[in-house]
Design an enzyme around this catalytic site. Structure first.
Site, PDB file in Angstrom:
ATOM      1  N   GLU A  29       0.808  -1.214   0.000  1.00  0.00           N
ATOM      2  CA  GLU A  29       0.000   0.000   0.000  1.00  0.00           C
ATOM      3  C   GLU A  29       0.851   1.278   0.000  1.00  0.00           C
ATOM      4  O   GLU A  29       0.785   2.097   0.915  1.00  0.00           O
ATOM      5  CB  GLU A  29      -0.965  -0.010   1.186  1.00  0.00           C
ATOM      6  N   GLU A  59      -6.447  -8.138  -1.034  1.00  0.00           N
ATOM      7  CA  GLU A  59      -7.014  -8.108   0.320  1.00  0.00           C
ATOM      8  C   GLU A  59      -8.484  -7.720   0.268  1.00  0.00           C
ATOM      9  O   GLU A  59      -8.897  -6.877  -0.534  1.00  0.00           O
ATOM     10  CB  GLU A  59      -6.296  -7.088   1.213  1.00  0.00           C
TER      11      GLU A  59
END
Length: 674
Positions: free
Chosen positions: A152, A305
């Site tokens: 991320e 995810e």
């Protein structure tokens, strides 16, 4: 360019696995439960830097060797992450200059994740070093499904290392300080720079920042993070590893990356996607994240995810029911995902995210949540044939596209616009939501992309545009396309300069209009339109010059003034919406344009019954995914076989149920079931 044919041979199922948090006895239990759930893929190492490199330059991967050996024996593959999103304590003690500095000048100290300054030489060197170590040790392991670089990307640093790198980036872009001064309009407020060293990142200042500086800093950060990603990629490739590489994008509330340029540097594009509502709009959000990522990838992609059991809304984590978890998972797959991966495998017993959902909840395997995980694993095995993409890589066909531009997001976040409550994310999602509600498959495109195959193109709130973008839109309409441009588009150029002469700047001629004044409205203050629709938040004193008036404002200071216009150009058209339509009005309006443009819904009758229909193309045929979000049983009829239930030429769907039908034809009917 990314591989549009990413085809792992099966749907990857599993998620982030953090064995370093648990005993070896738990590792053995994990393997057995993974087998029970038919898990075939885990992601390891995401936050393992302190375990892998307990002191600078000293590595200990024996524990990871044992974990991988256990997975390999069970036939479970893995993505190996470089752990560079979370430097260990020894690093920040040894290199305090590599800690990020916030915009207010305060340092971000160690004690959480993402405590790194992306431009700090010590950080970049340490990141390259551990990437190479992992590549040398595991790069050719037969169980390695791919590399998960970092995690991320998005930590922004405003410190001295960022300042140095920002100046280098600016020098490369502008060439001379005079060119920068011109682009940034530094004559305003005595901001003219005489030397590159005078330029700082946009640290906290007395009042408003220079908008051109703000957007350039966002551009710089995206490029700087991409350079850091590229360095790790190069280190791993130098070890001989050929496994595909990705890094997980993150949406929806913050965005520091230009996903189009990033996607071009990855072999497969992936995203972490978390719902932001527990209401029905969550299903729209699944489609939005899926359509975006498939479009960035240009084909199949990875869901890296999602949350198995929870939905974080405000200050609460609300429950994601088991049937919704399954429907959401298949919603991503229907739109091109080659995986159903989660964060994380086992719920943490302690630490900062101990209440984050997991495939194995705190209650353990004896739970409804884990039973649903087992059911999902069985479903993914039953529909495995769907994973093989078609020869052309187009897994979802669409006749309508929405423009997505990270710079558009950044430009609309610059301060002191006519209505700062307007956000790019909201407007893009509103347009996508309207098309989703109409049952349309949707692609996203970058400005300048090939849009010749789309009958309809929507440009929501693209505040700053370039002359090249104007030419692109003119060519699209001239070739017979149907263009819809919404308010807050085309007001400025790429340097955030207002284009004089009337709104919307360079798009006036194409749209056949001239805006004289923008009249924002307070939140909740709506205005009726003559076509029965409702606007608000943003209105304009608009003149229709070569365009026809589709709807007018009906009350207030703009009563009788054009609100929506359309200019016909040969077989094409250019429509302008000068107000923020309420969602139901936007739904109806875009549905009307889609009908005019000949854009067809996938299975339009299903919407009235609460059934979402998506057609995914495969190597040997098409598959109709049916996700029943409604409250009553329905019967769907047509030629095909449901891969889940085995039903032939029709299926009964209970509320919350799913079906994946290998189509014999594209004709389907739906009715209430008794």
């Amino acid at each position: 360019m990314p591989h549009t044919q990413y085809a792992p041979g099966q749907f990857l199922f599993g998620g982030d696995y953090n064995p370093e948090q648990w005993s070896r006895e738990t590792w053995a239990e994990d393997i057995e439960l993974m087998r029970r759930a038919k898990v075939n893929t885990v992601t390891i190492g995401v936050f393992s830097w302190a375990m892998l490199e307990p002191s600078e330059g000293e590595y200990d991967a024996a524990w990871l060797d044992d974990v991988i050996a256990g997975l390999d024996a069970a036939g479970i593959g893995f993505f190996l992450a470089t752990p560079t999103a979370s430097p260990p304590p020894w690093f920040t003690v040894a290199h305090p200059d590599a800690l990020p500095i916030r915009a207010d000048g305060t340092p971000v100290l160690h004690g959480s994740r993402d405590t790194y300054a992306i431009s700090a030489p010590a950080y970049r060197e340490a990141a390259r070093r551990i990437a190479r170590f992992l590549g040398e040790r595991y790069g050719t392991h037969p169980g390695l499904r791919g590399w998960h670089i970092h995690n991320e990307y998005g930590t922004v640093d405003y410190g001295p290392h960022a300042a140095r790198a920002f100046r280098e980036w600016l020098r490369a872009k502008y060439g001379s300080i005079d060119a920068l001064n011109t682009a940034w309009y530094t004559a305003f407020w005595s901001q003219r720079y005489g030397d590159w060293d005078q330029i700082l990142p946009p640290l906290q200042t007395q009042y408003l920042h220079n908008p051109a500086q703000l957007v350039d800093f966002r551009r710089f950060n995206s490029d700087e993070m991409l350079a850091a990603y590229g360095e790790q990629r190069s280190e791993i490739r130098a070890t001989g590893s050929t496994a595909p590489m990705t890094t997980n994008f993150m949406l929806p509330t913050w965005n520091f990356l230009d996903q189009w340029s990033w996607s071009a540097e990855q072999e497969v594009v992936s995203i972490d996607h978390y719902l932001d509502t527990d209401g029905p709009d969550g299903e729209t959000h699944v489609a939005y994240g899926s359509d975006l990522t498939r479009s960035w990838a240009g084909g199949p992609w990875l869901l890296m995810e999602q949350n198995a059991t929870g939905i974080r809304v405000g200050e609460q984590t609300l429950v994601k029911q088991p049937d919704r978890m399954i429907r959401n998972s298949l919603g991503y797959i229907a739109r091109g995902s080659q995986s159903s991966l989660f964060f994380q495998w086992r719920a943490s017993a302690a630490g900062s995210e101990l209440w984050h959902g997991a495939l194995v909840p705190h209650a353990g395997a004896d739970s409804q949540a884990f039973e649903a995980v087992v059911e999902l694993g069985e479903i993914l095995e039953k529909i495995a044939e769907v994973a093989a993409p078609p020869a052309d890589g187009v897994v979802v066909e669409s006749d309508v596209a929405v423009v997505w531009d990270a710079e558009g997001w950044w430009s609309l976040e610059t301060p002191h616009l006519p209505n700062d409550a307007i956000t790019y994310s909201d407007e893009v999602r509103a347009a996508h939501r309207a098309l989703w509600r109409g049952g349309h498959a949707v692609d996203f495109v970058a400005p300048g992309a090939d849009v010749s195959r789309y009958r309809m193109l929507v440009v929501p709130a693209l505040y700053a545009i370039t002359a090249a973008t104007v030419d692109w839109l003119e060519e699209y309409v001239g070739a017979g396309g149907h263009l819809v441009v919404t308010f807050a588009t085309g007001l400025a150029d790429e340097n955030q300069r207002i284009v004089p002469g009337g709104y919307p700047g360079m798009l006036r001629d194409l749209l056949g209009i001239r805006g004289e004044q923008i009249l924002p409205r307070t939140d909740g203050d709506t205005v009726p339109l003559s076509n029965g629709m409702t606007g608000g938040s943003w209105t304009e004193l608009l003149h229709a010059e070569t365009a026809e008036v589709v709807a007018r404002y009906e009350s207030g200071p703009l009563a009788g003034v054009p609100a929506i216009t359309r200019r016909e150009l040969g077989e094409g058209s250019a429509t302008y919406v000068s107000t923020k339509l309420e969602q139901e009005s936007l739904d109806a309006f875009l549905a009307g344009v889609a009908s005019t443009a000949g854009v067809e819904a996938v299975f339009p009758e299903s919407r009235a019954f609460g059934v979402e229909a998506i057609r995914r193309r495969g190597a040997d045929g098409d598959y109709l995914f049916l996700l029943h979000h409604g409250e009553r049983p329905v019967r769907v009829g047509g030629e095909g076989v449901d891969l889940i239930s085995g039903a032939v030429d029709g299926v009964v769907l209970q509320p919350g149920a799913v079906a994946v039908i290998r189509e014999g034809s594209a004709e389907w009917s739906i009715a209430a079931a008794s």
